[in-house]
Design an enzyme around this catalytic site. Sequence first.
Site, mmCIF file in Angstrom:
data_model
loop_
_atom_site.group_PDB
_atom_site.id
_atom_site.type_symbol
_atom_site.label_atom_id
_atom_site.label_comp_id
_atom_site.label_asym_id
_atom_site.label_seq_id
_atom_site.Cartn_x
_atom_site.Cartn_y
_atom_site.Cartn_z
ATOM 1 N N THR A 60 9.516 31.820 -17.840
ATOM 2 C CA THR A 60 9.707 32.621 -16.622
ATOM 3 C C THR A 60 10.437 33.937 -16.839
ATOM 4 O OG1 THR A 60 11.754 31.445 -16.060
ATOM 5 C CG2 THR A 60 9.695 30.572 -15.156
ATOM 6 N N SER B 50 17.620 35.707 -23.597
ATOM 7 C CA SER B 50 16.270 36.215 -23.841
ATOM 8 C C SER B 50 15.935 37.317 -22.845
ATOM 9 C CB SER B 50 15.266 35.066 -23.719
ATOM 10 O OG SER B 50 13.937 35.533 -23.797
ATOM 11 N N HIS C 170 14.105 27.867 -27.020
ATOM 12 C CA HIS C 170 14.783 28.202 -25.768
ATOM 13 C C HIS C 170 14.780 26.972 -24.863
ATOM 14 C CE1 HIS C 170 15.500 30.054 -21.821
ATOM 15 N NE2 HIS C 170 15.983 31.090 -22.465
ATOM 16 N N GLU D 12 14.469 26.513 -21.661
ATOM 17 C CA GLU D 12 13.372 26.417 -20.698
ATOM 18 C C GLU D 12 12.072 26.005 -21.379
ATOM 19 O OE1 GLU D 12 10.477 29.206 -18.045
ATOM 20 O OE2 GLU D 12 12.553 29.885 -18.179
ATOM 21 N N SER E 6 21.546 36.881 -16.247
ATOM 22 C CA SER E 6 22.629 35.954 -16.590
ATOM 23 C C SER E 6 23.977 36.673 -16.702
ATOM 24 C CB SER E 6 22.314 35.251 -17.912
ATOM 25 O OG SER E 6 22.045 36.192 -18.938
ATOM 26 N N CYS F 125 16.320 25.518 -11.852
ATOM 27 C CA CYS F 125 15.793 26.562 -10.966
ATOM 28 C C CYS F 125 14.492 26.081 -10.319
ATOM 29 C CB CYS F 125 15.536 27.831 -11.781
ATOM 30 S SG CYS F 125 14.690 29.134 -10.855
#
Length: 293
Positions: free
Chosen positions: A166, A231, A128, A130, A274, A96
Amino acid sequence: MEITIDKNSGYCFGVEFAIQMAEDEMATGEPLYCLGDIVHNSMEVERLAAKGLKIINHDQLKELSNCKVLIRAHGEPPETYQLALDNNIELVDASCPVVLKLQNRVKASFDSIDSKDGQIVIYGQHGHAEVIGLTGQTGDKAIVITGEQDLDTIDFSKPVTLYSQTTKSTQGFYKMKDLIEERIKAAGGTPDESFDYNDSICRQVSNREPQLRKFSKEVDVVVFVSGKKSSNGKALYGVCKQENERSYFVENENEIEESWIRSTDKIGICGATSTPMWLMEQVKSYIQTHAWA
């Protein structure tokens, strides 16, 4: 019975972009691997697997060479790119843009404060994808905090720079920011001099909180559709539950219980960033054709 799907729910730009890239690559007929679940939604993962997308983990990546591997929206740490280079792996990078920008900011901050014995702190979920990508920008020296119980891992006598995953809650981020300021003062420091905080939460995500609060108040029952690994899904479901006690979390229509719904109810269906729209439509169709109707 009235059933409404929240028009603001569904894929964020980053997830939609990654899935479109995967479908475009698979359309060429070449094998395509994906490093981790492309999205935290098992129904969508199964749909793409049926089209030929092969999900692998980092250990399996080490055994591959001369192939194509998709990097999902969550992003990856620098060592993944180096491994791909070493093994002649072509990366289809669907990271992203918001995450990539944050990775660059975290790296720049780390390079700036590391020599001053400063600390990069990331408000996010341990493990996670990210967060792994973000901590990778610091050589895994960043401190990850999920809640107040993690604050003891920070040395408040040293400079602190705070970022957020984010997809975390804005409210949660600012609570952590306030607690860190309190700890710095308690340690005899001055937050204005030794603390820098950066609200790096994606606005496409954070703007859904007020929208969902309004949506949840307007219906009798909320059916929140999300993958259990998401999340963002957990955070947004919590928002619905705060506003409407009759809010229920389901991964698909098979988890809906008859006792939740009455034939006279106004039902709202919503989901995470998601959650595919086709899945929310599927849930709506199930309720419409069930005995409640």
